[in-house]
Design a protein around this motif. Structure first.
Motif, PDB file in Angstrom:
ATOM      1  N   GLY A   9     -10.791  -6.091   5.635  1.00  0.00           N
ATOM      2  CA  GLY A   9     -10.412  -4.959   4.804  1.00  0.00           C
ATOM      3  C   GLY A   9     -11.242  -3.758   5.189  1.00  0.00           C
ATOM      4  N   PRO A  10     -10.945  -2.609   4.617  1.00  0.00           N
ATOM      5  CA  PRO A  10     -11.683  -1.392   4.948  1.00  0.00           C
ATOM      6  C   PRO A  10     -13.174  -1.549   4.659  1.00  0.00           C
ATOM      7  CG  PRO A  10      -9.753  -0.886   3.627  1.00  0.00           C
ATOM      8  CD  PRO A  10      -9.900  -2.376   3.634  1.00  0.00           C
ATOM      9  N   SER A  11     -13.988  -0.969   5.516  1.00  0.00           N
ATOM     10  CA  SER A  11     -15.432  -1.055   5.314  1.00  0.00           C
ATOM     11  C   SER A  11     -15.940   0.072   4.419  1.00  0.00           C
ATOM     12  CB  SER A  11     -16.171  -1.021   6.660  1.00  0.00           C
ATOM     13  OG  SER A  11     -15.841   0.164   7.353  1.00  0.00           O
ATOM     14  N   LEU A  12     -15.082   1.037   4.133  1.00  0.00           N
ATOM     15  CA  LEU A  12     -15.465   2.117   3.216  1.00  0.00           C
ATOM     16  C   LEU A  12     -15.891   1.542   1.872  1.00  0.00           C
ATOM     17  CD1 LEU A  12     -12.618   4.786   3.537  1.00  0.00           C
ATOM     18  CD2 LEU A  12     -15.042   5.168   3.958  1.00  0.00           C
ATOM     19  N   GLY A  16     -14.820   5.602  -1.609  1.00  0.00           N
ATOM     20  CA  GLY A  16     -14.191   6.119  -0.388  1.00  0.00           C
ATOM     21  C   GLY A  16     -12.766   5.623  -0.251  1.00  0.00           C
ATOM     22  N   GLN A  17     -12.564   4.336  -0.521  1.00  0.00           N
ATOM     23  CA  GLN A  17     -11.213   3.775  -0.473  1.00  0.00           C
ATOM     24  C   GLN A  17     -10.340   4.413  -1.547  1.00  0.00           C
ATOM     25  OE1 GLN A  17     -10.838  -0.540  -0.021  1.00  0.00           O
ATOM     26  NE2 GLN A  17     -13.009  -0.604   0.565  1.00  0.00           N
ATOM     27  N   THR A  18     -10.929   4.647  -2.710  1.00  0.00           N
ATOM     28  CA  THR A  18     -10.178   5.253  -3.813  1.00  0.00           C
ATOM     29  C   THR A  18      -9.721   6.655  -3.456  1.00  0.00           C
ATOM     30  OG1 THR A  18     -11.454   3.933  -5.380  1.00  0.00           O
ATOM     31  CG2 THR A  18     -10.273   5.842  -6.274  1.00  0.00           C
ATOM     32  N   VAL A  19     -10.604   7.433  -2.832  1.00  0.00           N
ATOM     33  CA  VAL A  19     -10.237   8.798  -2.426  1.00  0.00           C
ATOM     34  C   VAL A  19      -9.141   8.749  -1.365  1.00  0.00           C
ATOM     35  CG1 VAL A  19     -11.064  10.871  -1.254  1.00  0.00           C
ATOM     36  CG2 VAL A  19     -12.434   9.839  -3.074  1.00  0.00           C
ATOM     37  N   ALA A  20      -9.306   7.888  -0.352  1.00  0.00           N
ATOM     38  CA  ALA A  20      -8.292   7.774   0.703  1.00  0.00           C
ATOM     39  C   ALA A  20      -6.947   7.352   0.114  1.00  0.00           C
ATOM     40  CB  ALA A  20      -8.754   6.773   1.762  1.00  0.00           C
ATOM     41  N   VAL A  39      -2.445  -9.933   4.908  1.00  0.00           N
ATOM     42  CA  VAL A  39      -3.304 -10.278   3.769  1.00  0.00           C
ATOM     43  C   VAL A  39      -4.653  -9.627   4.025  1.00  0.00           C
ATOM     44  CG1 VAL A  39      -4.369 -12.120   2.421  1.00  0.00           C
ATOM     45  CG2 VAL A  39      -2.144 -12.507   3.493  1.00  0.00           C
ATOM     46  N   HIS A  40      -5.034  -8.716   3.153  1.00  0.00           N
ATOM     47  CA  HIS A  40      -6.329  -8.067   3.320  1.00  0.00           C
ATOM     48  C   HIS A  40      -6.912  -7.656   1.974  1.00  0.00           C
ATOM     49  CE1 HIS A  40      -3.462  -4.711   3.459  1.00  0.00           C
ATOM     50  NE2 HIS A  40      -4.408  -4.008   2.893  1.00  0.00           N
ATOM     51  N   ARG A  41      -8.171  -7.308   2.004  1.00  0.00           N
ATOM     52  CA  ARG A  41      -8.948  -6.956   0.824  1.00  0.00           C
ATOM     53  C   ARG A  41      -8.934  -5.435   0.663  1.00  0.00           C
ATOM     54  NH1 ARG A  41     -13.731  -5.526   1.851  1.00  0.00           N
ATOM     55  NH2 ARG A  41     -13.922  -6.728   3.752  1.00  0.00           N
ATOM     56  N   LEU A  42      -8.982  -4.976  -0.584  1.00  0.00           N
ATOM     57  CA  LEU A  42      -9.057  -3.553  -0.897  1.00  0.00           C
ATOM     58  C   LEU A  42      -9.908  -3.397  -2.145  1.00  0.00           C
ATOM     59  CD1 LEU A  42      -7.748  -0.844   0.095  1.00  0.00           C
ATOM     60  CD2 LEU A  42      -6.010  -1.205  -1.639  1.00  0.00           C
ATOM     61  N   ARG A  43     -10.733  -2.343  -2.190  1.00  0.00           N
ATOM     62  CA  ARG A  43     -11.562  -2.057  -3.365  1.00  0.00           C
ATOM     63  C   ARG A  43     -11.246  -0.654  -3.854  1.00  0.00           C
ATOM     64  NH1 ARG A  43     -15.158  -4.259   0.223  1.00  0.00           N
ATOM     65  NH2 ARG A  43     -15.967  -2.215   0.771  1.00  0.00           N
ATOM     66  N   LEU A  44     -10.776  -0.543  -5.088  1.00  0.00           N
ATOM     67  CA  LEU A  44     -10.500   0.766  -5.677  1.00  0.00           C
ATOM     68  C   LEU A  44     -11.317   0.925  -6.944  1.00  0.00           C
ATOM     69  CD1 LEU A  44      -6.624   1.012  -5.290  1.00  0.00           C
ATOM     70  CD2 LEU A  44      -8.381   1.921  -3.779  1.00  0.00           C
ATOM     71  N   ALA A  45     -11.913   2.091  -7.100  1.00  0.00           N
ATOM     72  CA  ALA A  45     -12.728   2.367  -8.285  1.00  0.00           C
ATOM     73  C   ALA A  45     -11.891   2.159  -9.539  1.00  0.00           C
ATOM     74  CB  ALA A  45     -13.264   3.789  -8.233  1.00  0.00           C
ATOM     75  N   GLY A  46     -12.468   1.477 -10.508  1.00  0.00           N
ATOM     76  CA  GLY A  46     -11.787   1.221 -11.766  1.00  0.00           C
ATOM     77  C   GLY A  46     -10.885  -0.001 -11.732  1.00  0.00           C
TER      78      GLY A  46
END
Length: 139
Positions: A9-12, A16-20, A39-46
């Motif tokens: 998944g993104p290393s941001l 950073g992922q949330t902004v993108a 299949v990948h991982r993602l992290r979004l604020a909130g």
């Protein structure tokens, strides 16, 4: 340590992922899919960390799970919806709600709504003028 650490998944960092994602959600998700696969991982604020599945066969398997084969993971949207929403129900209450909601969302029913949607859109947009800024949420 993340329970999804073995997935790519993104290393941001999360913000950073949330902004993108916030600036161009579809482009960002397409980029992630192209770079990290089905299949990948993602992290979004909130919303925390999540796993995204893109392959149709994976999505089909997810939707075919029985109520006792998964855990409701919709906590990030609880503040947006009524706690009695079908999104949060599980087991027999979920099945009853889904059965009740299926007819209004069938293809035939949705096609019958189209003329009303078109009429409403024409009525609202008929008041707009060239160059006017329109708040579509309000409209």
């Amino acid at each position: 340590s993340s329970r999804y650490a073995t997935l790519s998944g993104p290393s941001l960092f999360g913000w950073g992922q949330t902004v993108a994602f916030g600036l161009a959600p579809y482009r960002y998700l397409r980029h992630c899919h192209e770079r990290f696969g089905d299949v990948h991982r993602l992290r979004l604020a909130g919303m925390g960390e999540m796993v995204l599945y893109s392959a149709p066969e994976d999505v089909q398997r997810i939707f075919a799970l029985r109520a006792n084969e998964y855990e409701n993971g919709n906590d990030p949207v609880r503040y947006l919806l009524d706690p009695r929403s079908v999104v949060f129900l599980e087991g027999e209450p979920h099945r009853r709600a889904r059965r009740a909601l299926t007819p209004p969302f069938s293809g035939k029913a949705l096609r019958s709504y189209a003329p009303r949607f078109v009429d409403a859109a024409r009525r609202v947009s008929g008041e707009w003028r060239a160059g006017q800024v329109v708040d579509l949420t309000h409209a």
